[in-house]
Design a protein around this motif. Structure first.
Motif, mmCIF file in Angstrom:
data_model
loop_
_atom_site.group_PDB
_atom_site.id
_atom_site.type_symbol
_atom_site.label_atom_id
_atom_site.label_comp_id
_atom_site.label_asym_id
_atom_site.label_seq_id
_atom_site.Cartn_x
_atom_site.Cartn_y
_atom_site.Cartn_z
ATOM 1 N N HIS A 158 0.809 -1.225 0.000
ATOM 2 C CA HIS A 158 0.000 0.000 0.000
ATOM 3 C C HIS A 158 0.842 1.274 0.000
ATOM 4 N N GLU A 204 2.467 4.607 -0.895
ATOM 5 C CA GLU A 204 1.954 5.693 -1.751
ATOM 6 C C GLU A 204 3.076 6.556 -2.325
ATOM 7 N N LEU A 250 2.950 4.214 -6.352
ATOM 8 C CA LEU A 250 1.559 4.534 -6.687
ATOM 9 C C LEU A 250 1.594 5.733 -7.628
ATOM 10 N N HIS A 251 1.001 5.574 -8.807
ATOM 11 C CA HIS A 251 1.065 6.671 -9.771
ATOM 12 C C HIS A 251 0.436 7.927 -9.159
ATOM 13 N N THR A 267 -2.989 8.962 -11.428
ATOM 14 C CA THR A 267 -4.082 7.990 -11.608
ATOM 15 C C THR A 267 -4.345 7.173 -10.355
ATOM 16 N N LYS A 268 -3.419 7.223 -9.404
ATOM 17 C CA LYS A 268 -3.510 6.433 -8.174
ATOM 18 C C LYS A 268 -3.559 4.936 -8.474
ATOM 19 N N GLN A 269 -2.964 4.551 -9.606
ATOM 20 C CA GLN A 269 -2.894 3.123 -9.917
ATOM 21 C C GLN A 269 -1.632 2.535 -9.308
ATOM 22 N N ARG A 270 -1.762 1.309 -8.819
ATOM 23 C CA ARG A 270 -0.629 0.664 -8.154
ATOM 24 C C ARG A 270 0.474 0.366 -9.162
ATOM 25 N N GLN A 271 1.696 0.801 -8.850
ATOM 26 C CA GLN A 271 2.852 0.540 -9.710
ATOM 27 C C GLN A 271 3.746 -0.544 -9.111
ATOM 28 N N ASP A 280 5.273 -3.807 -7.784
ATOM 29 C CA ASP A 280 5.069 -5.211 -8.116
ATOM 30 C C ASP A 280 5.225 -6.006 -6.820
ATOM 31 N N SER A 322 -19.500 8.580 -8.780
ATOM 32 C CA SER A 322 -18.229 9.244 -9.116
ATOM 33 C C SER A 322 -18.372 10.748 -9.020
#
Ligand SMILES: [Fe+2]
Length: 367
Positions: A33, A35, A40-41, A44-48, A50, A362
């Motif tokens: 988790h 950040e 964490l991008h 976009t808050k997408q997980r980077q 691995d 949203s």
């Protein structure tokens, strides 16, 4: 709540909060988790990160709290570093299964008199800065909103709907204009007949979230629209008929829609609840219910429960009634309210369409 102290344990990082509670976060969870910009991008808050393809080194070299950046940092022995904000840690302080959204902040109403502050806004207010927030908050609170003094055109209605999000496509098209004089109507909605209380789309897996209706031409008698708070009925049945409530939560009722070259079918309980037992969706359309047969004893109990709901929905004291005149645009929550229509004589032309539930949510999150 702020962090009073931290303690590194074998199983994870123990955080002591200012209210004297404590939470122990596993090391792998902290890493997963993180950040930091690498993990964490930032946009976009997408997980980077691995977290799974390589063996994880959970050996910690140092852990510290940075009051200035309101973050907790973990430096691993392989030199990588994780960073977690206080706000994320606070929001995850109590472990729980992820939940679908309940219909939060809803003020349920059993009769129209229980609606305080009628959910109304003028077209001009809605289209000005901040107007959309008032409009959506009305829908969230009461389940519907009426926009008044709107231009009596399909173009203005479409523009109004697009203030929230793109308009959903469906078996009936996207944004549509229709009247009650179609030669071959493919749904009762496009006739002059009365329609019992129902929700739309019991035959699709993801029922429309919101529906918008605008009667742009009216030379008719009758055709009043009624709205009923399905969430209020759910809570009444939960408290007064708990066995019926459980049956209506458990039986996946099939809904279907048939016309040439089309056969839609989906299954959903009348009350869809999350793991906390909170109602997240009401689905009811007796016209579109497809055949099914349970064991005789359970079938009887189902009919009894369904009848309780049906009769409450058809109780006129629970219904708020509108005449949809040109200039008044009605938007309602199709996951919460039921809608109905009286029969009419004469001519009327309507326009409108659907929004997806997630797009409504949203917009509420982002305004
Ligand atoms: Fe409908």
């Amino acid at each position: 709540m702020f962090i009073k102290a931290i303690d590194s344990l074998d199983e994870g990082l123990n955080i002591f909060w200012s209210d004297n509670s404590s939470s122990c976060y596993p090391w792998f969870w902290l890493r997963d988790h993180s950040e930091s910009e690498e993990d964490l991008h930032p946009d976009t808050k997408q997980r980077q990160i691995d977290s799974f393809s390589k063996p994880v080194n959970n050996n910690v070299s140092k852990v510290w709290v940075d009051e200035a950046s309101e973050s907790v940092y973990v430096k691993w022995t392989n030199q990588l570093q994780s960073c977690l904000s206080f706000s994320l840690l606070k929001s995850m302080a109590d472990p729980s299964l992820p939940q679908s959204n309940s219909i939060k902040l809803a003020k349920i109403w059993n009769t129209p008199s229980e609606i305080n502050a009628f959910p109304e806004i003028t077209y001009q207010e809605l289209m000005s800065d901040g107007g959309i927030k008032t409009w959506l908050n009305h829908i969230q609170r009461v389940g519907f909103a009426l926009v008044t003094e709107a231009p009596k055109t399909p173009e203005a209605t479409k523009e109004l709907m697009e203030r929230m999000a793109y308009i959903r496509n469906s078996i009936f098209g996207g944004f549509s204009v229709w009247d009650n004089k179609l030669e071959n109507p493919d749904d009762t909605a496009f006739t002059s007949l009365a329609i019992e209380p129902h929700t739309d789309g019991t035959y699709v897996h993801d029922a429309p979230g919101l529906q918008t209706l605008h009667c742009i031409k009216r030379d008719s008698i009758g055709g009043e629209n009624q709205l009923i708070d399905g969430l209020a009925i759910a809570e009444k049945i939960r408290h007064e008929y708990p066995d019926a409530f459980n049956i209506l939560c458990d039986v996946n009722i099939p809904g279907r829609y048939i016309k040439p070259d089309t056969y839609l079918e989906a299954h959903r309980p009348l009350f869809r609840v999350n793991d906390n037992g909170e109602v997240i969706q009401v689905s009811f359309n007796n016209h579109d219910r497809a055949p099914f047969r349970l064991e005789n004893d359970l079938m009887g109990k189902f009919y009894d429960a369904y009848k309780i709901f049906h009769n409450l929905a058809n109780d006129s004291s629970r219904q708020i009634e509108f005449m949809l005149d040109p200039g008044k645009v009605l938007t309602f929550d199709n996951w919460r309210l039921l809608h109905a229509r009286s029969s009419l004589t004469g001519y009327r032309q309507l326009c409108g369409g659907y929004h997806n539930r997630e797009d409504f949510e949203s917009k509420l999150r982002s305004i």
